[in-house]
Design a protein around this motif. Structure first.
Motif, PDB file in Angstrom:
ATOM      1  N   LEU A  95       0.832  -1.205   0.000  1.00  0.00           N
ATOM      2  CA  LEU A  95       0.000   0.000   0.000  1.00  0.00           C
ATOM      3  C   LEU A  95       0.865   1.253   0.000  1.00  0.00           C
ATOM      4  N   GLY A 132       3.829   1.488  -1.290  1.00  0.00           N
ATOM      5  CA  GLY A 132       4.355   1.591  -2.651  1.00  0.00           C
ATOM      6  C   GLY A 132       3.325   2.172  -3.596  1.00  0.00           C
ATOM      7  N   LEU A 133       2.109   1.758  -3.418  1.00  0.00           N
ATOM      8  CA  LEU A 133       1.034   2.286  -4.257  1.00  0.00           C
ATOM      9  C   LEU A 133       0.899   3.795  -4.069  1.00  0.00           C
ATOM     10  N   VAL A 177       3.174   5.878  -3.079  1.00  0.00           N
ATOM     11  CA  VAL A 177       4.334   6.553  -3.668  1.00  0.00           C
ATOM     12  C   VAL A 177       4.199   6.623  -5.183  1.00  0.00           C
ATOM     13  N   SER A 178       3.791   5.532  -5.788  1.00  0.00           N
ATOM     14  CA  SER A 178       3.596   5.555  -7.236  1.00  0.00           C
ATOM     15  C   SER A 178       2.583   6.625  -7.627  1.00  0.00           C
ATOM     16  N   LEU A 179       1.533   6.690  -6.846  1.00  0.00           N
ATOM     17  CA  LEU A 179       0.498   7.676  -7.158  1.00  0.00           C
ATOM     18  C   LEU A 179       1.068   9.086  -7.114  1.00  0.00           C
ATOM     19  N   LYS A 221       4.165  10.057  -7.418  1.00  0.00           N
ATOM     20  CA  LYS A 221       5.139  10.302  -8.481  1.00  0.00           C
ATOM     21  C   LYS A 221       4.424  10.470  -9.822  1.00  0.00           C
ATOM     22  N   GLY A 222       3.367   9.690 -10.008  1.00  0.00           N
ATOM     23  CA  GLY A 222       2.589   9.868 -11.230  1.00  0.00           C
ATOM     24  C   GLY A 222       1.967  11.247 -11.299  1.00  0.00           C
ATOM     25  N   CYS A 223       1.469  11.717 -10.176  1.00  0.00           N
ATOM     26  CA  CYS A 223       0.911  13.064 -10.135  1.00  0.00           C
ATOM     27  C   CYS A 223       1.986  14.092 -10.444  1.00  0.00           C
ATOM     28  N   VAL A 242       4.493  13.729 -12.424  1.00  0.00           N
ATOM     29  CA  VAL A 242       4.673  13.740 -13.871  1.00  0.00           C
ATOM     30  C   VAL A 242       3.568  14.560 -14.532  1.00  0.00           C
ATOM     31  N   GLN A 243       2.339  14.269 -14.149  1.00  0.00           N
ATOM     32  CA  GLN A 243       1.231  14.991 -14.776  1.00  0.00           C
ATOM     33  C   GLN A 243       1.312  16.483 -14.509  1.00  0.00           C
ATOM     34  N   HIS A 263      -8.197  14.022  -8.244  1.00  0.00           N
ATOM     35  CA  HIS A 263      -7.471  12.804  -7.898  1.00  0.00           C
ATOM     36  C   HIS A 263      -7.879  12.312  -6.519  1.00  0.00           C
ATOM     37  N   ALA A 311      -9.542   8.834  -5.166  1.00  0.00           N
ATOM     38  CA  ALA A 311      -8.834   8.004  -4.192  1.00  0.00           C
ATOM     39  C   ALA A 311      -9.703   7.748  -2.966  1.00  0.00           C
TER      40      ALA A 311
END
Lengths: 205, 205
Positions: free
Chosen positions: B160, B162-163, B165-167, B169-171, B173-174, B187, B191
């Motif tokens: 969870l 990791g999820l 953190v990915s979220l 980092k994805g944000c 990028v966007q 977002h 969530a």
DNA sequence: CGTTGTATTGAACGGAAGTTCAATACGAGA
DNA sequence: TCTCGTATTGAACTTCCGTTCAATACAACG
């Protein structure tokens, strides 16, 4: 002493392919006209002749990369899954595995993200690509929401699609930097946990 | 004709600060020794004298940036929230708003992500930073799971975290590429929808 | 076969970057 | 005050890059 003449479109493609090879291996900032020319077995002048400028060459490569990247494929096996949530999860799984199966392409895409931060032309191309990607998630997201309207009262299809895209892009970052630790199944297990509803009662007896 | 002498640590900091300014404005790849020297009102040779090489200068800047970045702050107001889920959401909101409130720092971090793709030394530094960031999410994630053990049977705290953190980092990028369209609340609403359990019955009457 | 247009070459130019280094001046210790 | 170590300068060197351009040879057409 000029070499063999080649019809224009083929030459462009040949040079573009060489550019892709160089960029995928060395990165965008090491992609010089001289290197591209060498990779294409062509003189530096010819590269300029066909693309005018290094910048335009890199923009053309971006177009080429975006055009040859499958946006999102929902294959029949996925479409046949009974629950909308399962379908979304299956698509997420596929997208995440792409990150590790096509590292070169992803790395190059990364370089363009980076370039897009400071280059408006690149940024615009990426924006439309992002929008396409988000749009391809929209129907899946909408089905998920429709299945549980009470639970997702405040969630829009756009919002959920955006969330999915952010997640994928975040995973891309992690897989680029931390490939050994990045694990698709860990991420998906957590995502499934969040999206799956509580069972009425424990059925594990 | 040399200028004023300055004790070594101060000079290093001064040059590092100038490097930060240049890198934040022009990006890592336009951060040249000449530019840095000009920004620091110092000769190019002095930059090399203190940092040996451009590469080491950029590595030192990365250390500096990571050292001065607050990893994750869970302030008292957040800690006082009753439900674990709310706490996690609150932290996610704070992290997402940082993306738009500190654009310069985020852009620079972004540059290093990209550089890390091809540079092993940078990549290692980022890996430990990513690990720290993930670890700071772990306790929050663990509490969320503990609150609903049935629902999250297959989810690990690591997963969870990791999820999350990915979220984030994805944000990131966007927000870098698509700042106008990126919306924190969209977002978060999605969530929240995923993480919030179904109410036993509609209480909106 | 001769003409013409153009794809192609490769040398050359100008600029910028990283790094080296001999010269220099400042500050601290004797 | 003199000396010595070192921080500092700025010019020079090398390298590489993007771009230009005159020369050239191929292909198509008449």
């Amino acid at each position: 002493m000029p070499g063999k003449r080649v019809p224009e479109p083929e030459r462009r493609e040949q040079i573009l392919a060489a550019t892709y090879d160089v960029a995928a291996e060395h990165g965008l900032w090491e992609t010089t006209i001289l290197r591209v020319a060498a990779a294409a077995n062509v003189s530096p002048g010819l590269v300029i002749f066909h693309f005018e400028t290094r910048r335009q060459l890199l923009l053309a490569l971006l177009d080429h990369v975006l055009a040859t990247t499958t946006v999102l494929l929902v294959d029949p096996a996925v479409a046949a899954l009974p629950s909308p949530t399962e379908r979304l999860i299956a698509v997420l799984r596929r997208e995440m595995s792409r990150l590790t199966s096509e590292p070169l392409r992803i790395r190059l895409t990364f370089d363009y993200w980076m370039a897009g931060v400071r280059d408006a032309a690149i940024r615009e191309k990426l924006q439309t690509e992002f929008a396409r990607y988000r749009a391809s998630f929209r129907p899946l997201a909408a089905e998920v929401l429709r299945a549980e309207p009470d639970r997702f009262a405040d969630v829009t299809p756009e919002g959920l699609a955006g969330l999915a895209v952010s997640l994928i892009k975040g995973c891309a970052v992690q897989s680029m930097i931390d490939a050994e630790r990045f694990d698709v199944d860990d991420h998906l297990a957590a995502a499934v946990g969040l999206m799956t509803n509580v069972r009425p009662a424990s059925t594990t007896v």
